[in-house]
Design a protein around this motif. Structure first.
Motif, PDB file in Angstrom:
ATOM      1  N   THR A   1      28.914   8.078  -2.353  1.00  0.00           N
ATOM      2  CA  THR A   1      28.089   8.125  -1.147  1.00  0.00           C
ATOM      3  C   THR A   1      28.881   7.569   0.019  1.00  0.00           C
ATOM      4  OG1 THR A   1      26.042   7.830  -2.406  1.00  0.00           O
ATOM      5  CG2 THR A   1      25.967   7.346  -0.042  1.00  0.00           C
ATOM      6  N   LEU A   2      28.928   8.307   1.131  1.00  0.00           N
ATOM      7  CA  LEU A   2      29.541   7.834   2.367  1.00  0.00           C
ATOM      8  C   LEU A   2      28.446   7.279   3.259  1.00  0.00           C
ATOM      9  CD1 LEU A   2      32.046   7.614   4.261  1.00  0.00           C
ATOM     10  CD2 LEU A   2      31.405   9.872   5.157  1.00  0.00           C
ATOM     11  N   VAL A   3      28.620   6.031   3.691  1.00  0.00           N
ATOM     12  CA  VAL A   3      27.660   5.399   4.594  1.00  0.00           C
ATOM     13  C   VAL A   3      28.308   5.258   5.958  1.00  0.00           C
ATOM     14  CG1 VAL A   3      26.271   3.343   5.057  1.00  0.00           C
ATOM     15  CG2 VAL A   3      26.580   4.141   2.699  1.00  0.00           C
ATOM     16  N   THR A   4      27.762   5.948   6.952  1.00  0.00           N
ATOM     17  CA  THR A   4      28.263   5.793   8.314  1.00  0.00           C
ATOM     18  C   THR A   4      27.615   4.557   8.934  1.00  0.00           C
ATOM     19  OG1 THR A   4      26.559   7.118   9.416  1.00  0.00           O
ATOM     20  CG2 THR A   4      28.440   8.304   8.476  1.00  0.00           C
ATOM     21  N   GLY A   5      28.276   3.996   9.943  1.00  0.00           N
ATOM     22  CA  GLY A   5      27.751   2.783  10.554  1.00  0.00           C
ATOM     23  C   GLY A   5      27.577   1.674   9.540  1.00  0.00           C
ATOM     24  N   ALA A   6      28.548   1.557   8.640  1.00  0.00           N
ATOM     25  CA  ALA A   6      28.383   0.700   7.463  1.00  0.00           C
ATOM     26  C   ALA A   6      28.323  -0.786   7.779  1.00  0.00           C
ATOM     27  CB  ALA A   6      29.514   0.972   6.465  1.00  0.00           C
ATOM     28  N   THR A   7      28.802  -1.194   8.939  1.00  0.00           N
ATOM     29  CA  THR A   7      28.730  -2.612   9.292  1.00  0.00           C
ATOM     30  C   THR A   7      27.557  -2.902  10.232  1.00  0.00           C
ATOM     31  OG1 THR A   7      30.271  -2.304  11.140  1.00  0.00           O
ATOM     32  CG2 THR A   7      31.214  -2.936   9.020  1.00  0.00           C
ATOM     33  N   GLY A   8      26.749  -1.892  10.504  1.00  0.00           N
ATOM     34  CA  GLY A   8      25.646  -2.058  11.445  1.00  0.00           C
ATOM     35  C   GLY A   8      24.407  -2.673  10.828  1.00  0.00           C
ATOM     36  N   ASN A   9      23.355  -2.757  11.636  1.00  0.00           N
ATOM     37  CA  ASN A   9      22.107  -3.403  11.233  1.00  0.00           C
ATOM     38  C   ASN A   9      21.549  -2.872   9.928  1.00  0.00           C
ATOM     39  OD1 ASN A   9      21.714  -5.371  13.123  1.00  0.00           O
ATOM     40  ND2 ASN A   9      20.317  -4.193  14.396  1.00  0.00           N
ATOM     41  N   THR A  10      21.495  -1.543   9.796  1.00  0.00           N
ATOM     42  CA  THR A  10      20.939  -0.952   8.576  1.00  0.00           C
ATOM     43  C   THR A  10      22.016  -0.520   7.606  1.00  0.00           C
ATOM     44  OG1 THR A  10      20.823   1.228   9.630  1.00  0.00           O
ATOM     45  CG2 THR A  10      18.861  -0.162   9.759  1.00  0.00           C
TER      46      THR A  10
ATOM     47  N   LEU B   1      35.211  12.339   4.099  1.00  0.00           N
ATOM     48  CA  LEU B   1      34.216  13.174   3.434  1.00  0.00           C
ATOM     49  C   LEU B   1      34.708  13.762   2.115  1.00  0.00           C
ATOM     50  CD1 LEU B   1      32.817  15.095   6.530  1.00  0.00           C
ATOM     51  CD2 LEU B   1      31.485  13.587   5.034  1.00  0.00           C
ATOM     52  N   GLU B   2      35.970  13.636   1.821  1.00  0.00           N
ATOM     53  CA  GLU B   2      36.521  14.243   0.603  1.00  0.00           C
ATOM     54  C   GLU B   2      35.890  13.612  -0.640  1.00  0.00           C
ATOM     55  OE1 GLU B   2      40.831  15.122  -1.543  1.00  0.00           O
ATOM     56  OE2 GLU B   2      40.740  14.177   0.431  1.00  0.00           O
ATOM     57  N   GLY B   3      35.329  14.466  -1.488  1.00  0.00           N
ATOM     58  CA  GLY B   3      34.736  13.995  -2.729  1.00  0.00           C
ATOM     59  C   GLY B   3      33.383  13.331  -2.580  1.00  0.00           C
ATOM     60  N   VAL B   4      32.778  13.424  -1.411  1.00  0.00           N
ATOM     61  CA  VAL B   4      31.494  12.775  -1.159  1.00  0.00           C
ATOM     62  C   VAL B   4      30.352  13.729  -1.512  1.00  0.00           C
ATOM     63  CG1 VAL B   4      29.964  11.939   0.671  1.00  0.00           C
ATOM     64  CG2 VAL B   4      32.355  11.197   0.590  1.00  0.00           C
ATOM     65  N   ASP B   5      29.381  13.222  -2.261  1.00  0.00           N
ATOM     66  CA  ASP B   5      28.218  14.007  -2.659  1.00  0.00           C
ATOM     67  C   ASP B   5      26.984  13.680  -1.825  1.00  0.00           C
ATOM     68  OD1 ASP B   5      29.651  12.867  -5.437  1.00  0.00           O
ATOM     69  OD2 ASP B   5      29.425  15.057  -5.342  1.00  0.00           O
ATOM     70  N   ARG B   6      26.943  12.429  -1.331  1.00  0.00           N
ATOM     71  CA  ARG B   6      25.782  11.968  -0.587  1.00  0.00           C
ATOM     72  C   ARG B   6      26.247  11.306   0.706  1.00  0.00           C
ATOM     73  NH1 ARG B   6      24.633  10.528  -6.114  1.00  0.00           N
ATOM     74  NH2 ARG B   6      22.808  11.664  -6.890  1.00  0.00           N
ATOM     75  N   LEU B   7      25.393  11.398   1.732  1.00  0.00           N
ATOM     76  CA  LEU B   7      25.766  10.887   3.052  1.00  0.00           C
ATOM     77  C   LEU B   7      24.582  10.185   3.683  1.00  0.00           C
ATOM     78  CD1 LEU B   7      27.722  10.825   5.562  1.00  0.00           C
ATOM     79  CD2 LEU B   7      26.710  13.025   6.214  1.00  0.00           C
ATOM     80  N   HIS B   8      24.850   9.014   4.267  1.00  0.00           N
ATOM     81  CA  HIS B   8      23.838   8.308   5.045  1.00  0.00           C
ATOM     82  C   HIS B   8      24.282   8.280   6.497  1.00  0.00           C
ATOM     83  CE1 HIS B   8      20.716   5.457   6.129  1.00  0.00           C
ATOM     84  NE2 HIS B   8      21.628   4.783   6.798  1.00  0.00           N
ATOM     85  N   ILE B   9      23.379   8.671   7.399  1.00  0.00           N
ATOM     86  CA  ILE B   9      23.653   8.734   8.831  1.00  0.00           C
ATOM     87  C   ILE B   9      22.634   7.874   9.577  1.00  0.00           C
ATOM     88  CG2 ILE B   9      23.801  10.211  10.870  1.00  0.00           C
ATOM     89  CD1 ILE B   9      24.305  12.579   8.974  1.00  0.00           C
ATOM     90  N   THR B  10      23.115   7.076  10.513  1.00  0.00           N
ATOM     91  CA  THR B  10      22.231   6.377  11.441  1.00  0.00           C
ATOM     92  C   THR B  10      22.425   7.003  12.815  1.00  0.00           C
ATOM     93  OG1 THR B  10      22.335   4.291  10.211  1.00  0.00           O
ATOM     94  CG2 THR B  10      21.653   4.173  12.517  1.00  0.00           C
TER      95      THR B  10
END
Length: 274
Positions: free
Chosen positions: A3-12, A62-71
């Motif tokens: 899973t790729l988490v964008t904004g990973a250091t942010g509030n959520t 994004l290489e090899g990523v199956d799931r994505l979280h976007i804020t």
């Protein structure tokens, strides 16, 4: 699966990462400054350099990523649909998106992406209380134009719901309104915060114009400042009505504002003299 988490250091984002790690998921945390992120995540989290506002630079992330979280942020509104397209082309098959307050271009692109998606629609974040840190430390005062009830939600509960939607079946195509377990007025929040930090806090009402000017001084556009203060003047029903979505999705009650204050009380106290 990754899973790729964008904004990973942010509030959520940081809470999404923590929940995914707790459940044993492989996590890739996207951040503009990987060096600054070192030590902020468990060792098993892979740190990827980049920003979701530059989708054409994210092929490696994004290489090899199956799931994505976007804020969704204001900066993402224009380029977000391109991020979604690239994610789908890269093989992402499930997405969660924390909305920006309404269904805009990014939220719509996710819904139209053809993959499984869940939209998280949190009401006011408990972390908005941190905007009072300086005035409480220096004066013991909170200045706001309105004393409205707000069904504040803990950022960790947003992260917990996101993790469930990313990892478990049954959440595709759902839009989840997220609140805490109680709607609190500003004075009620003060009554919880004040004893926790051992200091009296005074509420000083200010005019709408003063509140708008304060936002303008931080670089916010007038249109955005007017929108934000207008929202506080007449919050929608969803912002003041408690729902049990967090408990329904995660299986445990939503965290209270009292819990949030206990976690952050030190930030409101006057630092001890050296």
């Amino acid at each position: 699966m990754t899973t790729l988490v964008t904004g990973a250091t942010g509030n959520t984002g940081k809470h999404v990462v923590a929940e995914l790690v707790r459940r044993g998921e492989r996590v890739r945390a996207l951040t503009r400054d990987p060096a600054a992120a070192v030590g902020r995540f468990p060792a098993e989290v892979e740190i990827a350099a980049g920003t979701h506002t530059q989708p054409d630079s994210l092929d490696a992330a994004l290489e090899g990523v199956d799931r994505l979280h976007i804020t969704v942020t204001a900066e993402l509104a224009e380029v977000g649909p391109e991020l979604v397209r690239r994610a789908v082309d890269a093989g992402v098959r499930r997405m969660t998106v924390v909305w920006g307050g309404w269904v805009g271009p990014v939220e719509q692109a996710v819904a139209d992406s053809g993959v499984e998606w869940t939209r998280l629609e949190p009401q006011e974040f408990m972390s908005n209380t941190l905007t009072w840190t300086e005035s409480i430390r220096t004066e013991g005062v909170i200045r706001e134009p309105y004393d409205f009830p707000s069904a504040l939600v803990h950022e960790a509960d947003i992260g917990a719901v996101a993790a469930v939607a990313l990892l478990d079946d049954g959440h595709a195509g759902r839009a989840y309104n997220l609140t805490g377990p109680e709607a609190l007025t500003l004075r009620e929040r003060i009554s919880i915060l004040s004893p926790a930090i051992g200091r009296d806090i005074t509420f000083v009402p200010i005019t709408r114009e003063a509140a708008v000017d304060r936002l303008l001084a931080t670089g916010v556009s007038r249109a955005d400042a007017e929108f934000v203060i207008g929202w506080y003047a007449a919050p929608p029903d969803d912002a003041t009505t408690v729902v049990d979505t967090v408990e329904q999705v995660t299986g445990r009650p939503a965290r209270t504002f009292t819990q949030w204050v206990a976690e952050h009380a030190e930030r409101f106290r006057v630092p001890a003299a050296p």
